[in-house]
Design an enzyme around this catalytic site. Structure first.
Site, PDB file in Angstrom:
ATOM      1  N   TYR A  13     -40.668 -20.118  19.446  1.00  0.00           N
ATOM      2  CA  TYR A  13     -40.080 -20.486  20.731  1.00  0.00           C
ATOM      3  C   TYR A  13     -40.298 -21.966  21.029  1.00  0.00           C
ATOM      4  CZ  TYR A  13     -39.480 -15.491  21.849  1.00  0.00           C
ATOM      5  OH  TYR A  13     -39.094 -14.162  21.838  1.00  0.00           O
ATOM      6  N   GLU A  22     -18.570 -10.463  26.847  1.00  0.00           N
ATOM      7  CA  GLU A  22     -17.226 -11.025  26.731  1.00  0.00           C
ATOM      8  C   GLU A  22     -16.140  -9.945  26.711  1.00  0.00           C
ATOM      9  OE1 GLU A  22     -17.189 -13.561  23.337  1.00  0.00           O
ATOM     10  OE2 GLU A  22     -18.558 -15.039  24.227  1.00  0.00           O
ATOM     11  N   PRO A  73     -32.581  -7.133  28.046  1.00  0.00           N
ATOM     12  CA  PRO A  73     -32.155  -5.977  28.847  1.00  0.00           C
ATOM     13  C   PRO A  73     -31.067  -6.318  29.864  1.00  0.00           C
ATOM     14  CG  PRO A  73     -34.252  -6.799  29.643  1.00  0.00           C
ATOM     15  CD  PRO A  73     -33.965  -7.538  28.373  1.00  0.00           C
ATOM     16  N   LEU A  74     -30.962  -7.586  30.242  1.00  0.00           N
ATOM     17  CA  LEU A  74     -29.976  -8.010  31.236  1.00  0.00           C
ATOM     18  C   LEU A  74     -28.952  -8.984  30.658  1.00  0.00           C
ATOM     19  CD1 LEU A  74     -32.390  -8.649  34.258  1.00  0.00           C
ATOM     20  CD2 LEU A  74     -31.118  -6.576  33.752  1.00  0.00           C
TER      21      LEU A  74
END
Length: 291
Positions: A49, A212, A204-205
């Site tokens: 990250y 799309e 999850p969101l």
């Protein structure tokens, strides 16, 4: 070895630093404290990250907070060799050798300014991974007190069976959402339930809000509109409530840094979808009735 995670929702740190919000040390410190004060005390990391910078930024921020290490859980992932100014890789590839896993875990400990990780996960399965090497690394790290538990991320049920031929897997972090729910039908969640593995869900969101497929999104929006009044809830809360109903007791990872969205997500914990409403959402996503 932890048998559970401290919090039902998990704070994902992927976008806190160079890959997203570029929060300052003070902003990260305040965000860590806000999560903790609102009942979220498990933080999900990966060595890659921020191009291998996020763990160190988080470690610096956490050291400035008033929290004690035993009040929180740190999870990290390794195995992806990412292209970054901090690495000399020519291409993105995977390394699941024993030496690399151990070196990566030790680097995460240094960057996070901690003596142990609550869990270390293999970020993605490699075509070249050998279960003996992977599990031997995990056992050595456990014996040395450097990790408390070991798991995987993005592993299918066959990958899980391969790993478990050599030892115990505690966690599988998978992509799972209303939109991306292959794990319901490809055996992944069956495997998790069978072996009492802790499931974590990334995206999850995001997969819904970035969808799309307009037809699918309109079907889901219509269904959420109908259910929002019944449950006095928003779209994001219903998305999480749908995941939380699964019997494997999935822990969604929320990547937001916005306090109002964090608090909204927490309110989803109190939503108890009926079985019929859960299937209504599934049908809206799939675009057809269940068989």
């Amino acid at each position: 070895m932890p048998k559970s995670l401290n919090s039902k929702l998990i704070a994902g740190t992927m976008f806190w630093g160079q890959w997203g919000k570029e929060l300052s040390t003070l902003e990260m410190c305040n965000l860590i404290t806000f999560f903790f004060e609102n009942g979220i005390s498990t933080f999900d990391h990966a060595d890659i990250y921020g191009g291998y910078t996020m763990e160190a930024a988080f470690g610096q921020a956490f050291s400035r907070s008033s929290l004690q290490r035993d009040q929180v859980q740190f999870i990290s992932k390794c195995g992806i060799q990412y292209i970054s100014e901090n690495r000399s890789n020519d291409i993105i590839h995977y390394d699941t050798s024993k030496a690399y896993i151990i070196a990566s875990a030790e680097a995460s400990l240094k960057h996070l300014k901690t003596d142990y990780l609550d869990a270390l996960l293999i970020h993605r399965p490699s075509p070249l991974m050998h279960p003996e090497d992977v599990m031997s690394a995990a056992e050595d790290l456990k014996k040395d007190g450097k990790i408390l538990s070991f798991g995987v991320s993005n592993f299918s049920s066959s990958h899980m069976e391969l790993m478990m031929s050599e030892g115990l897997i505690d966690i599988n972090q998978i992509e799972f959402s209303v939109v991306q729910h292959d794990a319901l039908f490809d055996g992944t969640l069956d495997n998790i339930l069978q072996h009492k593995i802790i499931p974590m869900a990334w995206g999850p969101l995001r997969s819904y809000f970035n969808l799309e497929d307009d037809a699918k999104k309109q079907r889901l929006k219509k269904q959420f509109s109908e259910l929002s009044t019944k449950y006095n809830s928003s779209e994001d809360q219903l998305l999480l409530a749908w995941i939380l109903k699964h019997p494997s007791k999935i822990h969604p990872i929320i990547g937001t840094t916005k306090k109002d969205r964090i608090q909204s997500a927490i309110r989803a914990l109190s939503i108890k979808l009926s079985t019929e409403d859960w299937f209504k959402i599934l049908v809206a996503s799939q675009g057809h009735d269940v068989p």
